[in-house]
Design an enzyme around this catalytic site. Sequence first.
Site, mmCIF file in Angstrom:
data_model
loop_
_atom_site.group_PDB
_atom_site.id
_atom_site.type_symbol
_atom_site.label_atom_id
_atom_site.label_comp_id
_atom_site.label_asym_id
_atom_site.label_seq_id
_atom_site.Cartn_x
_atom_site.Cartn_y
_atom_site.Cartn_z
ATOM 1 N N GLN A 113 0.863 -1.174 0.000
ATOM 2 C CA GLN A 113 0.000 0.000 0.000
ATOM 3 C C GLN A 113 0.909 1.235 0.000
ATOM 4 O O GLN A 113 1.611 1.486 0.978
ATOM 5 C CB GLN A 113 -0.901 -0.003 1.238
ATOM 6 C CG GLN A 113 -1.931 1.095 1.289
ATOM 7 C CD GLN A 113 -2.662 1.085 2.616
ATOM 8 O OE1 GLN A 113 -2.148 1.583 3.616
ATOM 9 N NE2 GLN A 113 -3.867 0.523 2.643
ATOM 10 N N TYR A 117 -4.880 11.492 4.280
ATOM 11 C CA TYR A 117 -3.506 11.660 3.814
ATOM 12 C C TYR A 117 -3.511 12.473 2.524
ATOM 13 O O TYR A 117 -4.552 12.988 2.112
ATOM 14 C CB TYR A 117 -2.844 10.291 3.668
ATOM 15 C CG TYR A 117 -2.796 9.528 4.972
ATOM 16 C CD1 TYR A 117 -2.238 10.101 6.111
ATOM 17 C CD2 TYR A 117 -3.347 8.248 5.095
ATOM 18 C CE1 TYR A 117 -2.216 9.418 7.329
ATOM 19 C CE2 TYR A 117 -3.337 7.567 6.312
ATOM 20 C CZ TYR A 117 -2.768 8.156 7.415
ATOM 21 O OH TYR A 117 -2.752 7.486 8.618
ATOM 22 N N ARG A 175 -7.531 2.722 -2.123
ATOM 23 C CA ARG A 175 -8.265 2.822 -0.860
ATOM 24 C C ARG A 175 -8.908 4.192 -0.762
ATOM 25 O O ARG A 175 -8.257 5.215 -0.945
ATOM 26 C CB ARG A 175 -7.327 2.591 0.333
ATOM 27 C CG ARG A 175 -8.055 2.681 1.673
ATOM 28 C CD ARG A 175 -7.290 2.031 2.802
ATOM 29 N NE ARG A 175 -8.166 1.085 3.497
ATOM 30 C CZ ARG A 175 -7.969 0.674 4.746
ATOM 31 N NH1 ARG A 175 -6.908 1.058 5.411
ATOM 32 N NH2 ARG A 175 -8.807 -0.174 5.300
ATOM 33 N N ARG A 219 -7.511 -5.947 12.490
ATOM 34 C CA ARG A 219 -7.365 -6.119 13.947
ATOM 35 C C ARG A 219 -7.529 -7.564 14.400
ATOM 36 O O ARG A 219 -6.818 -8.001 15.308
ATOM 37 C CB ARG A 219 -8.336 -5.180 14.675
ATOM 38 C CG ARG A 219 -7.981 -3.724 14.451
ATOM 39 C CD ARG A 219 -8.837 -2.762 15.239
ATOM 40 N NE ARG A 219 -8.507 -1.388 14.862
ATOM 41 C CZ ARG A 219 -8.997 -0.313 15.468
ATOM 42 N NH1 ARG A 219 -9.846 -0.437 16.477
ATOM 43 N NH2 ARG A 219 -8.657 0.896 15.063
#
Length: 330
Positions: free
Chosen positions: A60, A141, A189, A283
């Site tokens: 990524q 970002y 993404r 997670r």
Amino acid sequence: MHLGSRALGGAGLVFTEMTDVSADARITPGCAGMYRPEHRDAWKRIVDFVHAQRSRIAIQLAHAGRKGSVERPWGPRADKPLKDGWALIAPSPLPWSEEDQTPREMTRADMDRVRDDFIRATRWADEAGFDMVELHCAHGYLLSSFLTPISNHRNDAYGGSVENRLRFPLEVFAAMRAVWPEERPMSVRLSATDWVDEGLTPEDSVAIARAFAEAGCDLIDVSAGSTTPEAQPIYGRMFQTPFSDRIRNEAGVATMAVGNIYEPDHVNSILAAGRADLCALARPHLADPNWSLRAAAELGWRGQMPPVQYLAGFGQLARNLEKQQQAGPV
């Protein structure tokens, strides 16, 4: 060790998560990078190990933009601005928060440099043997901050309408796609919502996803939020899946659902209902590197097998889980 253990644990596709394309593209001094030849060579060792476990691996690639130059997200100064950090750039000179550094508004020369950094990182990802590249356009970002009106206040060809806000992220993606092998997939993404009223609309997100698909994107990784400290997210089980559902079925593009997906039944129900084409579980794999193998054992699936050295343990786990299911609730 971190990425390799997930491959040993049966994950079909392992993501590097955010890997930055230049030193000043990092969030923190501890972030991974792909901007020096030694980075490419180090990544190749990891890629080769993951492949030896019969898993695939994606990188990524990202630029932190106005969220950069902060401390690691643990310790007494977690996420605080670095005392001796680096200068930041963004589409508009808007700091992430009142205590963060104010970024410099990007010039066309800045855009050229950033685009070329992504091209270099993509070439090196190919040389390192990665199976897939994902362009990070989410979570506030740099490229995400172009897409959302929350952080893009430009008055030129790169601001205003959704088509203009898309212009630079699409340019970066197209440049990456041009140097990435045609037979290997690329994903993007996205944050499908800002969780604020004046942010991205659902219609914006569908249009953005469709534009990337038309530019050659094979998969939209549908996340949400983290684009402004003012966000008011609505959490819950599989809470981001509705965004994946809408983008997949309105834009007609393949999607990957993420966010609080933690049980095999969650994955199976999402895929069976046509709400996504893939599911990513971050997670759960942080808590249990063997989550995929454990899920296979729980479901009685024998198409997902561990390394031969672990077969005895996997077989015992499968038998014990089967006995528990036959016994019923205690």
